[in-house]
Scaffold this active site. Structure first.
Site, PDB file in Angstrom:
ATOM      1  N   ASP A   1      83.512 105.301  -7.392  1.00 37.95           N
ATOM      2  CA  ASP A   1      82.284 104.534  -7.582  1.00 37.95           C
ATOM      3  C   ASP A   1      82.411 103.511  -8.702  1.00 37.95           C
ATOM      4  O   ASP A   1      81.495 102.705  -8.902  1.00 37.95           O
ATOM      5  CB  ASP A   1      81.106 105.476  -7.873  1.00 37.95           C
ATOM      6  CG  ASP A   1      80.222 105.666  -6.654  1.00 37.95           C
ATOM      7  OD1 ASP A   1      80.641 105.244  -5.552  1.00 37.95           O
ATOM      8  OD2 ASP A   1      79.123 106.229  -6.782  1.00 37.95           O
TER       9      ASP A   1
ATOM     10  N   ASP B   1      72.954 118.295  -5.682  1.00 33.37           N
ATOM     11  CA  ASP B   1      73.532 119.498  -5.097  1.00 33.37           C
ATOM     12  C   ASP B   1      72.484 120.597  -4.925  1.00 33.37           C
ATOM     13  O   ASP B   1      72.375 121.198  -3.853  1.00 33.37           O
ATOM     14  CB  ASP B   1      74.705 119.991  -5.951  1.00 33.37           C
ATOM     15  CG  ASP B   1      74.385 119.998  -7.442  1.00 33.37           C
ATOM     16  OD1 ASP B   1      73.232 119.711  -7.815  1.00 33.37           O
ATOM     17  OD2 ASP B   1      75.292 120.263  -8.243  1.00 33.37           O
TER      18      ASP B   1
END
Length: 742
Positions: free
Chosen positions: A134, A453
């Site tokens: 990223d 998550d």
């Protein structure tokens, strides 16, 4: 001949918990007794008594949630040897590695993780490793290219000599020959060659890091802004179906534009999910952080033991491995190694609906990430799926929908050549592709929080799926724990922020129980985790009460002659012996127990408090929460430093609350010592020995801050923080004076 199918792939072991349950119930009884006592004598006391009652009520509720979690802990023991005997052809696995910043997460860390994944004991033509960058760093890409060359030597070496630790930096860190064949001349020569090749690789990366353009083939990386760039997808190496080769290695840097939200790690993993769906479409996906290298080469086999069992297909969504850390400082001075958390909390949750998804070291079924529920049966009806409405959420890519149909049916059918999927992959990795789709809501990892998550785990459990945790010996993955106060606080703040975001969103686990298939006890377990930052409010209030009572000569604790005083003493002694027993039973030291108790107080009233404030500002639409990357450090020298484990500070406002509490208690003890308190109202209920002892205890908890007042450099509290805390402490002292005058 024995039937191989009769050999179990795993065993569920229920832990005996009778004595611990009894102690937990006793602690709950003492807490309730204290609350009843406060309610009965509330009218005889002032504001401090009421505040103590409110705080202790939350502590009691929190303890009920803990009892729920710890009631029936379980663990799973896997048998990979039985799996090898039973399975003729292993399923494919796509492995995801995510990195976001080449400075905070140096490429040498990432490539060690990648090399350890490429060398696992599993058919290499069944594996594909996807690296998401990223940060769009040419250095990271260059490092992967060079690492892929080294992998062609490293992977065969590891498998030939059955090397257990397959991250090169860790394997070569002790500089000794560690093998059953250490006396073998051939092994000795190959070992030296591998070490020289790895050192050459490290030198290449270090040299490249010193240059503005680390390699000659960075045309797509030239003049690239890490926050504004097109998609870059590179097949670094490809396995042509060779069972003795090296797995696929693919580099991906998704498109980013200033006006388009990129959704941090969740967005990166969703891109990896889509691209891998086109290229390899493995039915199982593993995601790991860039610093979590493989420590057990049979890790994939251990996971498959849980996921390939005949009963697991209809029940188990994912297999989660715990986060374990290497080269941790002795006695866990920062309280961030989570040994007790995994030993008791996570094993307890495993005994309910299953372990939490913790964002790394987790094997998912692709079809469940694609939105499948246990109640849906995927079958072909006139050429269409019975679960066809899900396909509308995948977006406009016909290639992706075709691969999704195969995945939902449980088929892989990967492309024979990765290069044929490149063009379509660019489309689904663009920042505009997800608009109008179900990605981030119904498909993939969920968006909207800094703990994507946990949010995704709630969604999966709310659909009715269960999960399992897997704790092989040796541990499957090892990572580097944050070192230093600022890094620890950043990590804790991000977790506390994300958890509370989920609690105050439409994805709240309570709704999962009311309107979904999330079990009530699992919902309460999530509630305990997600309410961590709320705990900072009563904890901060309770920490300030002793100082306030000493300064104003009031009380919030029962006197020695009152029966409730002995309830408090019993509660304090039993609880501390209970937690100490947990640490000793888990193989931890008394010092580690104290360090974790101390750091819990510091973390709650600093990182968790700022997490709470951040979410409140978000709910009031004043500001948005921010995903902060924790600095990774792979060096193992920290444990050898003279000041290893000594608390470090920076000028972040996150250290202001702790410094303020410290100054308040120092002032309170001076006031008590010099007997400067005003006359107690009504001639009674003044501050006593109990309040003074509480103040001393808080001072001991904040001992690192006390040393920081006189420390220098990174071990000293910055003067700006001290000034802010002193001003805040003076304001609170003024308020105390006003209350006594009133």
């Amino acid at each position: 001949m024995a039937n191989l199918n009769s050999h179990p792939l795993y065993e569920r072991i229920q832990r005996k918990n009778g004595v611990k349950r009894a102690v937990e119930i006793i602690i709950l009884f003492l807490l309730l007794s204290l609350l009843i006592y406060r309610l009965l004598f509330l009218k005889d006391h002032g504001l401090t008594w009421l505040l103590a009652l409110l705080c202790e009520s939350w502590f009691t509720f929190n303890w009920v949630l803990i009892i729920n979690i710890k009631w029936n802990p379980v663990e799973y023991k896997t048998y990979p040897d039985n799996l090898v005997q039973r399975v003729i052809e292993f399923p494919s696995v796509d492995m995801f590695v995510t990195t976001a910043d080449s400075e905070l997460e140096p490429p040498i860390i990432t490539i060690n993780t990648v090399l350890s994944l490429l060398a696992v004991d599993y058919p290499p033509h069944k594996l594909a490793c996807y690296v998401s960058d990223d940060g769009c760093s040419p250095l990271t890409f260059y490092s992967l290219v060079e690492a892929s060359k080294f992998a062609k030597l490293w992977v065969p070496f590891c498998k030939k000599y059955n090397i257990q630790v397959r991250a090169p930096f860790k394997y070569f860190s002790n500089d000794s020959l560690t093998s059953n064949d250490s006396s073998n001349w051939e092994f000795h020569q190959e070992w030296k060659r591998m070490k020289d090749e790895y050192e050459l690789l490290c030198h290449k990366i270090e040299d490249a890091a010193q240059k503005s353009r680390p390699c000659d083939f960075t045309g797509e990386f030239s003049n690239v802004d890490r926050k504004n760039h097109p998609t870059i997808i590179k097949v670094v190496s490809e396995n042509k179906g060779l069972p003795n080769g090296v797995p696929h290695l693919i580099y991906i840097s998704r498109e980013k534009r200033h006006k388009h939200p990129h959704n941090s790690k969740a967005g990166a993993i969703n891109v990896l999910t889509r691209v891998s769906g086109l290229m390899t479409n493995a039915p199982y996906m593993l995601n790991v952080d860039c610093d979590m290298f493989v420590n057990n080469p049979k890790v994939v086999l251990h996971a498959m033991c849980l996921l390939l069992d005949s009963n697991s297909e209809k029940e188990i969504a994912f297999a989660q491995f715990p986060q374990v850390f290497y080269d941790g400082l002795k006695d866990d001075p920062y309280g961030n190694q989570y040994v007790i958390m995994y030993e008791y909390i996570m094993r307890g949750i495993s005994g309910i609906q299953g372990s939490l998804y913790v964002g790394t070291g987790c094997f998912h079924r692709r079809k469940i990430i694609y939105g499948l529920s246990p109640s849906h049966i995927v079958e072909s009806i006139n050429g269409k799926l019975a679960y066809e409405e899900t396909l509308q959420e995948f977006g406009s890519s016909k290639e992706l929908i075709k691969s999704a149909v195969l995945a939902l049916k449980g088929n892989a059918n990967p492309s024979n050549c990765l290069w044929t999927s490149i063009e379509a992959s660019y489309q689904i990795a663009s920042c505009e592709y997800e608009y109008g789709t179900g990605w981030g809501t119904k498909l993939g990892l969920r968006y909207g929080t800094t703990t994507e998550d946990s949010d995704t785990g709630v969604m999966i459990h709310s659909r009715g799926w269960r999960s399992m945790d897997c704790t092989p010996d040796p541990p499957a993955f090892l990572g580097c724990a944050p070192s230093g106060g600022p890094a620890v606080m950043t990590q804790q703040k991000r977790c506390a922020t994300g958890f509370l975001e989920i609690l105050f969103s439409k994805n709240c686990p309570i709704f999962g129980t009311l309107f979904g298939k999330l079990q009530l006890r699992q919902s309460l377990a999530y509630l305990y985790i997600f309410s961590w930052s709320i705990l900072s409010v009563p904890e901060l209030c309770y920490a300030a009460l002793p100082a306030y009572c000493i300064i104003t000569n009031s009380s919030f604790l029962p006197k020695v002659h009152e029966p409730a005083f002995y309830v408090l003493v019993a509660l304090f002694v039993i609880y501390n012996l209970y937690t100490l027993f947990e640490y000793l039973k888990a193989g931890q030291s008394v010092r580690a127990w104290w360090n974790n108790q101390r750091m819990a107080r510091i973390t709650i009233m600093s990182a968790w408090l700022f997490g709470f404030l951040g979410v409140m500002l978000k709910l009031l639409r004043i500001s948005e929460t921010v995903f902060e990357v924790t600095k990774k450090d792979q060096s193992s020298d920290a444990s050898n430093e003279d000041h290893a484990g000594r608390f470090t500070f920076d000028d972040s406002p996150i250290f202001v609350p702790g410094t303020t509490i410290l100054l308040l208690h120092l002032t309170a003890l001076v006031v008590s010592l010099l007997k400067l308190q005003p006359q107690a109202h009504g001639g009674g209920h003044g501050a006593g020995l109990a309040e003074v002892l509480c103040s001393v205890l808080w001072l001991l908890c904040y001992w690192p801050f006390l040393k920081g007042l006189f420390g220098k450099g990174k071990h000293g509290i910055p003067m700006s923080t001290i000034c802010k805390s002193a001003a805040l402490a003076l304001l609170l002292l003024h308020l105390c004076k006003m209350t006594t005058m009133g």
